[in-house]
Design a protein around this motif. Structure first.
Motif, PDB file in Angstrom:
ATOM      1  N   TYR A   1      43.975   5.499 -60.729  1.00 38.76           N
ATOM      2  CA  TYR A   1      42.732   5.426 -61.507  1.00 38.76           C
ATOM      3  C   TYR A   1      42.155   6.803 -61.837  1.00 38.76           C
ATOM      4  O   TYR A   1      41.464   6.961 -62.839  1.00 38.76           O
ATOM      5  CB  TYR A   1      41.681   4.610 -60.746  1.00 38.76           C
ATOM      6  CG  TYR A   1      42.093   3.188 -60.488  1.00 38.76           C
ATOM      7  CD1 TYR A   1      42.156   2.258 -61.520  1.00 38.76           C
ATOM      8  CD2 TYR A   1      42.424   2.769 -59.209  1.00 38.76           C
ATOM      9  CE1 TYR A   1      42.537   0.944 -61.283  1.00 38.76           C
ATOM     10  CE2 TYR A   1      42.804   1.454 -58.957  1.00 38.76           C
ATOM     11  CZ  TYR A   1      42.862   0.551 -59.995  1.00 38.76           C
ATOM     12  OH  TYR A   1      43.233  -0.741 -59.760  1.00 38.76           O
ATOM     13  N   GLY A   2      42.437   7.782 -60.988  1.00 37.43           N
ATOM     14  CA  GLY A   2      41.833   9.098 -61.193  1.00 37.43           C
ATOM     15  C   GLY A   2      42.684  10.058 -61.975  1.00 37.43           C
ATOM     16  O   GLY A   2      42.345  11.229 -62.097  1.00 37.43           O
ATOM     17  N   GLU A   3      43.802   9.595 -62.510  1.00 34.84           N
ATOM     18  CA  GLU A   3      44.707  10.451 -63.290  1.00 34.84           C
ATOM     19  C   GLU A   3      45.139  11.680 -62.489  1.00 34.84           C
ATOM     20  O   GLU A   3      45.273  12.783 -63.004  1.00 34.84           O
ATOM     21  CB  GLU A   3      44.026  10.882 -64.601  1.00 34.84           C
ATOM     22  CG  GLU A   3      43.670   9.737 -65.524  1.00 34.84           C
ATOM     23  CD  GLU A   3      44.895   8.945 -65.991  1.00 34.84           C
ATOM     24  OE1 GLU A   3      45.966   9.543 -66.086  1.00 34.84           O
ATOM     25  OE2 GLU A   3      44.763   7.740 -66.241  1.00 34.84           O
TER      26      GLU A   3
ATOM     27  N   THR B   1      43.420   5.898 -45.854  1.00 38.27           N
ATOM     28  CA  THR B   1      43.973   7.120 -46.451  1.00 38.27           C
ATOM     29  C   THR B   1      44.889   6.785 -47.630  1.00 38.27           C
ATOM     30  O   THR B   1      44.805   7.413 -48.697  1.00 38.27           O
ATOM     31  CB  THR B   1      44.751   7.918 -45.394  1.00 38.27           C
ATOM     32  OG1 THR B   1      43.881   8.251 -44.315  1.00 38.27           O
ATOM     33  CG2 THR B   1      45.307   9.203 -45.999  1.00 38.27           C
ATOM     34  N   LEU B   2      45.752   5.798 -47.462  1.00 37.74           N
ATOM     35  CA  LEU B   2      46.663   5.403 -48.537  1.00 37.74           C
ATOM     36  C   LEU B   2      45.908   4.772 -49.707  1.00 37.74           C
ATOM     37  O   LEU B   2      46.307   4.935 -50.870  1.00 37.74           O
ATOM     38  CB  LEU B   2      47.711   4.419 -48.002  1.00 37.74           C
ATOM     39  CG  LEU B   2      48.743   5.009 -47.040  1.00 37.74           C
ATOM     40  CD1 LEU B   2      49.626   3.914 -46.464  1.00 37.74           C
ATOM     41  CD2 LEU B   2      49.593   6.063 -47.747  1.00 37.74           C
ATOM     42  N   THR B   3      44.822   4.076 -49.415  1.00 35.74           N
ATOM     43  CA  THR B   3      44.006   3.484 -50.485  1.00 35.74           C
ATOM     44  C   THR B   3      43.383   4.569 -51.343  1.00 35.74           C
ATOM     45  O   THR B   3      43.401   4.489 -52.586  1.00 35.74           O
ATOM     46  CB  THR B   3      42.901   2.589 -49.887  1.00 35.74           C
ATOM     47  OG1 THR B   3      43.505   1.508 -49.176  1.00 35.74           O
ATOM     48  CG2 THR B   3      42.011   2.027 -50.989  1.00 35.74           C
ATOM     49  N   HIS B   4      42.833   5.600 -50.708  1.00 33.72           N
ATOM     50  CA  HIS B   4      42.241   6.705 -51.471  1.00 33.72           C
ATOM     51  C   HIS B   4      43.304   7.447 -52.278  1.00 33.72           C
ATOM     52  O   HIS B   4      43.050   7.869 -53.417  1.00 33.72           O
ATOM     53  CB  HIS B   4      41.525   7.658 -50.523  1.00 33.72           C
ATOM     54  CG  HIS B   4      40.310   7.046 -49.886  1.00 33.72           C
ATOM     55  ND1 HIS B   4      39.740   7.516 -48.737  1.00 33.72           N
ATOM     56  CD2 HIS B   4      39.555   5.967 -50.244  1.00 33.72           C
ATOM     57  CE1 HIS B   4      38.693   6.776 -48.408  1.00 33.72           C
ATOM     58  NE2 HIS B   4      38.566   5.827 -49.318  1.00 33.72           N
ATOM     59  N   LEU B   5      44.487   7.608 -51.686  1.00 32.22           N
ATOM     60  CA  LEU B   5      45.586   8.241 -52.424  1.00 32.22           C
ATOM     61  C   LEU B   5      45.929   7.422 -53.664  1.00 32.22           C
ATOM     62  O   LEU B   5      46.085   7.977 -54.768  1.00 32.22           O
ATOM     63  CB  LEU B   5      46.808   8.369 -51.518  1.00 32.22           C
ATOM     64  CG  LEU B   5      48.105   8.815 -52.215  1.00 32.22           C
ATOM     65  CD1 LEU B   5      47.979  10.243 -52.711  1.00 32.22           C
ATOM     66  CD2 LEU B   5      49.303   8.668 -51.287  1.00 32.22           C
ATOM     67  N   TYR B   6      46.061   6.130 -53.475  1.00 33.86           N
ATOM     68  CA  TYR B   6      46.389   5.248 -54.611  1.00 33.86           C
ATOM     69  C   TYR B   6      45.307   5.314 -55.689  1.00 33.86           C
ATOM     70  O   TYR B   6      45.618   5.378 -56.886  1.00 33.86           O
ATOM     71  CB  TYR B   6      46.548   3.812 -54.114  1.00 33.86           C
ATOM     72  CG  TYR B   6      46.570   2.785 -55.216  1.00 33.86           C
ATOM     73  CD1 TYR B   6      47.638   2.704 -56.107  1.00 33.86           C
ATOM     74  CD2 TYR B   6      45.500   1.905 -55.386  1.00 33.86           C
ATOM     75  CE1 TYR B   6      47.652   1.768 -57.128  1.00 33.86           C
ATOM     76  CE2 TYR B   6      45.512   0.960 -56.396  1.00 33.86           C
ATOM     77  CZ  TYR B   6      46.578   0.896 -57.266  1.00 33.86           C
ATOM     78  OH  TYR B   6      46.585  -0.029 -58.275  1.00 33.86           O
TER      79      TYR B   6
END
Length: 228
Positions: free
Chosen positions: A204-206, A194-199
């Motif tokens: 990277y996703g602005e 979950t934290l990886t996707h948030l990061y």
């Protein structure tokens, strides 16, 4: 003079039975349905992008033909430049490969000196191995740069996981690789994912992250780091 006597020839008749071959219409229809036996070529009108690409290739071909063909309109000094130009370009490309990809100290090679051992750290590797990440986090929060603070928190998370040997941190690995490494660790895997996707969204996703959203993320980061 005497007339030549003509040679008598006999006609031979073939009495062998010949069986007439017929086409199997069912098999022909079956073949017609197979892609391998469809020979109709459809005309394709090139798109604007394809036309532009074809024009670019033709232009490059003309330039290369002008430079490398034996018959060249250039004479004298200009001809010498055109002959040397390919080698100069090749040398420049080689120089760039050596400098940017192989990480070689070019000046030492030119001077003939023995190059010292040089370690080129990426930004991420330098932060994990050398920097005080908690201090960097506090500075980023003070400056209101929550995006950068999120990055520092994630790198701190990777650092703690690597120190406890939950993952094997390497520069060439991706965040998805670390998620797979933690697949067998039920207590950390889901929260780390979950934290990886948030990061990824933030860095990277602005994805815009304000103070309120950051404080929620910070709570989750601290929770997982404490669990490690």
């Amino acid at each position: 003079m005497f007339a030549q006597t003509p040679e008598e020839k006999t006609v031979q008749f073939d009495t062998e039975f010949i069986e007439q071959k017929k086409f199997d219409n069912k098999k022909i229809e079956a073949y017609k349905k197979q892609d391998a036996f469809i020979y109709v070529v459809e005309k394709h009108e090139p798109t604007i992008l394809e036309k532009a690409w074809n024009w670019f290739k033709r232009t490059i071909k003309k330039v290369l033909s002008y430079l490398f063909d034996d018959i060249s309109p250039a004479v004298g000094f200009l001809k010498w430049i055109l002959n040397v130009l390919p080698y100069a370009i090749a040398g420049l490309v080689l120089f760039l490969i050596i400098k940017f990809f192989l990480k070689v100290n070019v000046r030492n090679i030119i001077d003939g000196k023995k190059a010292q051992s040089i370690v080129n750290l990426s930004d991420e590797e330098s932060l994990i191995k050398e920097k005080d990440l908690p201090t960097l986090i506090k500075t980023a929060i003070t400056n209101g740069n929550f995006k950068l603070a999120t990055r520092y928190y994630y790198l701190l998370l990777l650092k703690k996981l690597s120190e406890k040997e939950h993952i094997s941190w390497q520069q060439e690995k991706t965040n998805e690789d670390y998620i797979k490494e933690l697949a067998t660790n039920e207590s950390l895997h889901k929260e780390f994912e979950t934290l990886t996707h948030l990061y990824d969204y933030v860095w990277y996703g602005e994805f815009l992250i304000d103070k309120e959203k950051f404080l929620k993320a910070e709570t989750n980061f601290k929770k997982v780091i404490a669990k490690i």
